[in-house]
Scaffold this motif. Structure first.
Motif, PDB file in Angstrom:
ATOM      1  N   SER A   1       0.877  -1.247   0.099  1.00 15.37           N
ATOM      2  CA  SER A   1      -0.014   0.067   0.061  1.00 15.37           C
ATOM      3  C   SER A   1       0.980   1.138  -0.145  1.00 15.37           C
ATOM      4  O   SER A   1       0.242   2.232  -0.212  1.00 15.37           O
ATOM      5  N   GLY A   2       2.192   1.302   0.255  1.00 14.74           N
ATOM      6  CA  GLY A   2       3.036   2.178   0.254  1.00 14.74           C
ATOM      7  C   GLY A   2       2.994   2.955   1.669  1.00 14.74           C
ATOM      8  O   GLY A   2       3.619   3.836   1.806  1.00 14.74           O
ATOM      9  N   GLN A   3       2.188   2.367   2.611  1.00 16.49           N
ATOM     10  CA  GLN A   3       2.218   2.885   3.684  1.00 16.49           C
ATOM     11  C   GLN A   3       2.997   2.712   5.169  1.00 16.49           C
ATOM     12  O   GLN A   3       3.138   3.402   5.772  1.00 16.49           O
ATOM     13  N   TYR A   4       3.525   1.622   4.705  1.00 20.18           N
ATOM     14  CA  TYR A   4       4.898   1.209   5.944  1.00 20.18           C
ATOM     15  C   TYR A   4       6.221   1.821   5.153  1.00 20.18           C
ATOM     16  O   TYR A   4       6.766   1.280   4.740  1.00 20.18           O
ATOM     17  N   THR A   5       6.355   2.794   5.915  1.00 21.59           N
ATOM     18  CA  THR A   5       7.508   3.507   5.625  1.00 21.59           C
ATOM     19  C   THR A   5       8.245   3.815   7.014  1.00 21.59           C
ATOM     20  O   THR A   5       8.365   4.952   7.598  1.00 21.59           O
ATOM     21  N   PRO A   6       8.747   2.668   7.778  1.00 17.35           N
ATOM     22  CA  PRO A   6       9.723   3.069   8.988  1.00 17.35           C
ATOM     23  C   PRO A   6      10.920   4.011   8.640  1.00 17.35           C
ATOM     24  O   PRO A   6      11.547   3.973   7.707  1.00 17.35           O
ATOM     25  N   ASP A   7      11.203   4.693   9.846  1.00 15.78           N
ATOM     26  CA  ASP A   7      12.378   5.396   9.990  1.00 15.78           C
ATOM     27  C   ASP A   7      13.595   4.571   9.646  1.00 15.78           C
ATOM     28  O   ASP A   7      13.728   3.201  10.173  1.00 15.78           O
ATOM     29  N   ILE A   8      14.641   4.907   8.868  1.00 15.30           N
ATOM     30  CA  ILE A   8      15.796   3.831   8.333  1.00 15.30           C
ATOM     31  C   ILE A   8      17.237   4.701   8.503  1.00 15.30           C
ATOM     32  O   ILE A   8      17.242   5.943   8.421  1.00 15.30           O
ATOM     33  N   THR A   9      17.979   3.882   9.155  1.00 12.40           N
ATOM     34  CA  THR A   9      19.294   4.427   9.104  1.00 12.40           C
ATOM     35  C   THR A   9      20.207   3.825   8.261  1.00 12.40           C
ATOM     36  O   THR A   9      20.305   2.457   8.167  1.00 12.40           O
ATOM     37  N   LEU A  10      20.971   4.438   7.166  1.00  8.44           N
ATOM     38  CA  LEU A  10      21.883   4.006   6.232  1.00  8.44           C
ATOM     39  C   LEU A  10      23.081   3.823   6.906  1.00  8.44           C
ATOM     40  O   LEU A  10      23.662   5.005   7.014  1.00  8.44           O
ATOM     41  N   LEU A  11      23.564   2.694   6.884  1.00  4.91           N
ATOM     42  CA  LEU A  11      25.242   2.503   7.359  1.00  4.91           C
ATOM     43  C   LEU A  11      26.133   2.350   6.168  1.00  4.91           C
ATOM     44  O   LEU A  11      25.968   1.118   5.563  1.00  4.91           O
ATOM     45  N   LYS A  12      27.046   3.246   6.157  1.00  4.97           N
ATOM     46  CA  LYS A  12      28.123   3.107   4.869  1.00  4.97           C
ATOM     47  C   LYS A  12      29.592   3.211   5.463  1.00  4.97           C
ATOM     48  O   LYS A  12      29.889   4.527   5.794  1.00  4.97           O
ATOM     49  N   PRO A  13      30.170   2.237   5.772  1.00  5.47           N
ATOM     50  CA  PRO A  13      31.647   2.122   5.928  1.00  5.47           C
ATOM     51  C   PRO A  13      32.480   2.454   4.660  1.00  5.47           C
ATOM     52  O   PRO A  13      32.056   2.015   3.711  1.00  5.47           O
ATOM     53  N   VAL A  14      33.325   3.325   4.773  1.00  2.00           N
ATOM     54  CA  VAL A  14      33.953   3.918   3.787  1.00  2.00           C
ATOM     55  C   VAL A  14      35.540   3.845   3.911  1.00  2.00           C
ATOM     56  O   VAL A  14      35.906   3.846   5.199  1.00  2.00           O
ATOM     57  N   LYS A  15      36.263   3.646   2.880  1.00  2.00           N
ATOM     58  CA  LYS A  15      37.723   3.762   2.906  1.00  2.00           C
ATOM     59  C   LYS A  15      38.150   3.808   1.610  1.00  2.00           C
ATOM     60  O   LYS A  15      38.181   3.273   0.429  1.00  2.00           O
ATOM     61  N   GLY A  16      38.740   5.087   1.305  1.00  2.00           N
ATOM     62  CA  GLY A  16      39.220   5.636   0.120  1.00  2.00           C
ATOM     63  C   GLY A  16      38.267   6.189  -0.729  1.00  2.00           C
ATOM     64  O   GLY A  16      37.153   6.089  -0.495  1.00  2.00           O
ATOM     65  N   VAL A  17      38.495   6.468  -1.939  1.00  2.00           N
ATOM     66  CA  VAL A  17      37.564   6.934  -3.146  1.00  2.00           C
ATOM     67  C   VAL A  17      37.736   5.783  -4.281  1.00  2.00           C
ATOM     68  O   VAL A  17      38.422   5.731  -4.808  1.00  2.00           O
ATOM     69  N   ASP A  18      36.528   5.279  -4.346  1.00  2.00           N
ATOM     70  CA  ASP A  18      36.251   4.327  -5.447  1.00  2.00           C
ATOM     71  C   ASP A  18      35.641   5.071  -6.732  1.00  2.00           C
ATOM     72  O   ASP A  18      35.227   6.059  -6.498  1.00  2.00           O
ATOM     73  N   ASP A  19      35.555   4.503  -8.037  1.00  2.00           N
ATOM     74  CA  ASP A  19      35.080   4.848  -9.323  1.00  2.00           C
ATOM     75  C   ASP A  19      33.730   4.987  -8.852  1.00  2.00           C
ATOM     76  O   ASP A  19      33.202   4.149  -8.436  1.00  2.00           O
ATOM     77  N   ARG A  20      33.085   6.217  -9.441  1.00  2.00           N
ATOM     78  CA  ARG A  20      31.495   6.486  -9.294  1.00  2.00           C
ATOM     79  C   ARG A  20      31.237   6.446  -7.897  1.00  2.00           C
ATOM     80  O   ARG A  20      29.983   6.281  -7.852  1.00  2.00           O
ATOM     81  N   MET A  21      32.167   6.343  -6.883  1.00  2.00           N
ATOM     82  CA  MET A  21      31.557   6.403  -5.543  1.00  2.00           C
ATOM     83  C   MET A  21      30.651   7.597  -5.110  1.00  2.00           C
ATOM     84  O   MET A  21      29.477   7.345  -4.796  1.00  2.00           O
ATOM     85  N   TYR A  22      30.913   8.782  -5.768  1.00  2.00           N
ATOM     86  CA  TYR A  22      30.218   9.911  -5.372  1.00  2.00           C
ATOM     87  C   TYR A  22      28.787  10.006  -6.039  1.00  2.00           C
ATOM     88  O   TYR A  22      27.709  10.161  -5.483  1.00  2.00           O
ATOM     89  N   ALA A  23      28.722   9.375  -7.206  1.00  2.00           N
ATOM     90  CA  ALA A  23      27.411   9.356  -7.898  1.00  2.00           C
ATOM     91  C   ALA A  23      26.448   8.366  -7.264  1.00  2.00           C
ATOM     92  O   ALA A  23      25.324   8.617  -6.815  1.00  2.00           O
TER      93      ALA A  23
END
Length: 390
Positions: A42-64
């Motif tokens: 129904s599109g009504q279930y929208t819980p609050d979400i935390t995105l966890l992103k461990p990063v190391k260095g800069v990869d190709d297309r990373m910023y996009a």
């Protein structure tokens, strides 16, 4: 001896052909389940979400990829928490740029100075977890690129309280051209779209679901993660994504494969880089799913059919069998790679399919010859899924 070899290769070819049928069956079942889920949403279930992103260095297309996470069509609240081992990491200025360009998104950076185990990624995640605000979390790598409905596509599965983890299929995006578009990069991307996902969907059908995670998306509730023992026990594992899903399933929760396909970047591999990455994947899978991995050898039906051709002296029946196998393999590649993942690169590189399968069989055989893997330039020894520096 010649007759025995001919019989053996013929049997293995027929087993590979049967696997192609199972892969098509599994793909059909997955596509239908995704459609049913979307129709019921129904599109009504929208819980609050935390995105966890461990990063190391800069990869190709990373910023996009980072920007794609900010452009979500999601009515619930979400935040993005980045983790770096040191504030001197080259990724830090990119995160600051992201914060400046997308002030509407709650973006935070956490320094993770401790090394809690061999896996730097999981070590960072353990130190990031106390900074999480919401019950639902999504872990994925820094180079992952997602569509605008990604969060909604993942969140809809958590409307069922039995679901403890949601993971996602992915394709490998090669460079557009130049030095990044090597034949080895093409083989890597082709294997992800036509080989890896086909195996996942076959396992899902045969086993009545999946009990592991894919690193492209590890979405779970903090409650399910705690019930599975948390992240701390995973700091010594190479296939932490597999182990995380396995433990959440063992804790009594359901693991779901959603229909939101994401992209990862395939570097412009040379032969050594391609070999190292494939051997790491092969030996990691061998240690994680021993019984299933032994059976993986029969899935490479094209090289087995080629061996049958030679062993039979190019008899007419073996030519017919090879033609049938090639047709089945191409059908699976188009159905899974193009029809399910929408990966147009498969059409570009379809002619490399026999080469990819021959390499795949070689990697499978050689994976039993040792226990070392190369990961981010470091060599590790793998034992029962755990890694230690050599």
């Amino acid at each position: 001896m010649a007759t025995a070899i001919e019989l053996l290769t013929t049997l293995l070819t027929l087993c590979g052909l049967a696997y192609m049928v199972l892969a098509l069956w599994g793909t059909r079942d997955f596509v239908h389940s995704v459609r049913r889920r979307r129709m019921a949403d129904s599109g009504q279930y929208t819980p609050d979400i935390t995105l966890l992103k461990p990063v190391k260095g800069v990869d190709d297309r990373m910023y996009a990829g980072l920007v794609s996470h900010c452009l979500q069509q999601y009515t619930g609240r979400f935040e993005i928490v980045f983790g770096v081992h040191s504030l001197a990491d080259p990724a830090v200025p990119e995160i600051a740029r992201l914060q400046a360009e997308h002030p509407e998104v709650a973006i935070r950076l956490v320094e993770c100075p401790q090394r809690l185990g061999t896996s730097g990624k999981v070590s960072n995640l353990v130190q990031m977890l106390p900074h999480v605000r919401y019950e639902h979390i999504i872990i994925n790598d820094s180079d992952i690129y997602v569509g605008p409905t990604y969060l909604q596509g993942v969140a809809r599965y958590f409307a069922d309280p039995k679901v403890g983890m949601v993971t996602a299929p992915y394709l490998g995006r090669t460079g557009a051209g130049g030095r990044e578009l090597t034949v080895w990069a093409k083989l890597e991307a082709l294997g992800i779209s036509t080989d890896f996902l086909a195996g996942v969907l076959t396992a899902r059908k045969i086993e009545g679901g999946i009990r592991f995670g894919l690193g492209s998306t590890l979405a779970c509730t903090r409650t399910a993660l705690a019930a599975a023992g948390g992240l701390e026990p995973l700091t010594e594992y190479l296939a932490d994504d597999y182990e995380m899903g396995k433990r959440i399933a063992a804790a009594g929760y359901t693991v779901e494969l959603c229909g939101e396909c994401v992209e990862t970047t395939v570097p412009g591999y040379g032969l050594k880089g391609y070999w190292d990455h494939q051997m790491r994947w092969a030996r990691s899978t061998r240690d994680s799913r021993r019984a299933g991995y032994i059976g993986l050898g029969v899935t490479y039906c094209i090289p087995w059919a080629l061996m049958t051709l030679v062993a039979s002296g190019f008899a007419l029946w073996s030519i017919s069998l090879f033609t049938l196998v090639l047709l089945a393999r191409v059908t699976v590649a188009l159905t899974v790679g193009v029809g399910t993942l929408r990966d147009e690169q498969v059409l570009r590189d379809l002619w490399l399919l026999p080469v990819r399968d021959c390499f795949g069989l070689l990697f499978w055989v050689w994976s039993f010859a040792g226990d070392t893997v190369v990961w981010r330039g470091e060599t590790f020894r793998l034992k029962n899924g755990r890694i230690e520096r050599v």
